[in-house]
Scaffold this active site. Structure first.
Site, mmCIF file in Angstrom:
data_model
loop_
_atom_site.group_PDB
_atom_site.id
_atom_site.type_symbol
_atom_site.label_atom_id
_atom_site.label_comp_id
_atom_site.label_asym_id
_atom_site.label_seq_id
_atom_site.Cartn_x
_atom_site.Cartn_y
_atom_site.Cartn_z
ATOM 1 N N ASP A 125 -3.708 -1.834 10.363
ATOM 2 C CA ASP A 125 -4.693 -2.665 9.662
ATOM 3 C C ASP A 125 -4.113 -4.022 9.299
ATOM 4 O O ASP A 125 -4.757 -5.062 9.470
ATOM 5 C CB ASP A 125 -5.187 -1.954 8.404
ATOM 6 C CG ASP A 125 -5.912 -0.660 8.697
ATOM 7 O OD1 ASP A 125 -6.164 -0.377 9.884
ATOM 8 O OD2 ASP A 125 -6.221 0.067 7.739
ATOM 9 N N GLU A 177 0.827 -1.213 0.000
ATOM 10 C CA GLU A 177 0.000 0.000 0.000
ATOM 11 C C GLU A 177 0.859 1.261 0.000
ATOM 12 O O GLU A 177 0.548 2.233 -0.692
ATOM 13 C CB GLU A 177 -0.941 -0.024 1.204
ATOM 14 C CG GLU A 177 -1.874 -1.223 1.206
ATOM 15 C CD GLU A 177 -3.293 -0.884 1.579
ATOM 16 O OE1 GLU A 177 -3.836 0.091 1.030
ATOM 17 O OE2 GLU A 177 -3.858 -1.603 2.426
#
Length: 254
Positions: free
Chosen positions: A167, A155
């Site tokens: 996360d 990401e």
């Protein structure tokens, strides 16, 4: 879901995968913007999960099919991001190659019960799930923390979202339904059972949330600037006395 994905593979790709890998979404109890400030987070892995099957491919391109989108697409290592869900596949291969891992090209089917854009980390679950699958396929011997770090790199460095590690750690390390305390300074985690008689309820508002293209990156930059102006490595280190004299906007980020 396992049967559905296996059937998809046989119908679409003419292969029967060995099994199904999965990774859960997560909900925060504590953690909005605290993870990249080297502070503490508490997240809970959710029953909703992303599941995948992978089968080695002898083609020059990989193939992928999303049950949710009813979309089949070819992809190649070396492709640039094109704002398509297969970016996360290409990004995962890119990051693994960068880190020295040799993984075979694969035909991939994916199905998810995580609300996409619902703020419960569907993208983190996707990346963790895929790395788990490639870990098994290529016997990379990655542990859960390393999988989370690699998923974050997908990401950060390929998708272009400067998210923290919360996360991915919740998805990779956490146990469904149990709070996970995550100290982002040293990546240590501690799992807890819920208080007897209590539960966590999560409601899907239907309002889509996308970190990419939002003000998330601006918030992170502001926090980093606030820490720099105070001469500390992260906002975790400051006290109330430290913030006197910094401007109003940065003061809001402390």
């Amino acid at each position: 879901m396992k049967r559905a994905l296996s059937t998809v593979d046989e119908e679409r790709f003419g292969v029967k995968p060995d099994g199904v890998v999965s990774a859960p979404g997560r909900v925060n109890v504590i953690g909005e913007h605290t993870d990249y400030n080297q502070s503490w987070c508490v997240s809970v892995a959710l029953p909703g999960k992303t599941s995948m099957t992978l089968a080695p491919s002898d083609r020059e391109q990989g193939r992928a099919f999303s049950v949710n989108f009813d979309d089949e697409a070819d992809w190649s290592v070396g492709d640039q991001p094109r704002n398509h869900w297969t970016d996360y596949i290409v990004g995962t291969y890119t990051i693994l190659a960068r880190e020295g891992f040799d993984v075979p090209l694969a035909d991939i089917s994916v199905q998810s019960t995580i609300p996409i854009g619902g703020g419960v980390s569907s993208s983190a679950a996707f990346c963790v799930c895929l790395i788990r699958g490639l870990n098994a396929l290529a016997n990379l011997q990655l542990d859960a923390e390393r999988i989370a770090v690699l998923a974050q790199a997908v990401e950060n460095d390929f998708i272009g979202l400067p998210c923290g590690l919360m996360d991915q750690m919740a998805s990779s390390v956490g146990t469904v339904g149990q709070p996970l305390l995550f100290d982002t300074r040293d990546n240590s985690t501690t799992g807890y059972a819920l208080i007897p008689g209590h539960s966590i309820m999560v409601f899907n508002s239907g309002v889509e949330r996308q970190l990419r293209g939002s003000e998330y990156a601006d918030r992170r930059e502001q926090c980093e600037n606030a820490a720099s102006s105070l001469g500390v490595a992260s906002l975790r280190e400051i006290t109330e006395e430290d913030v006197a004299g910094i401007n109003d906007l940065l003061d809001q980020r402390r």
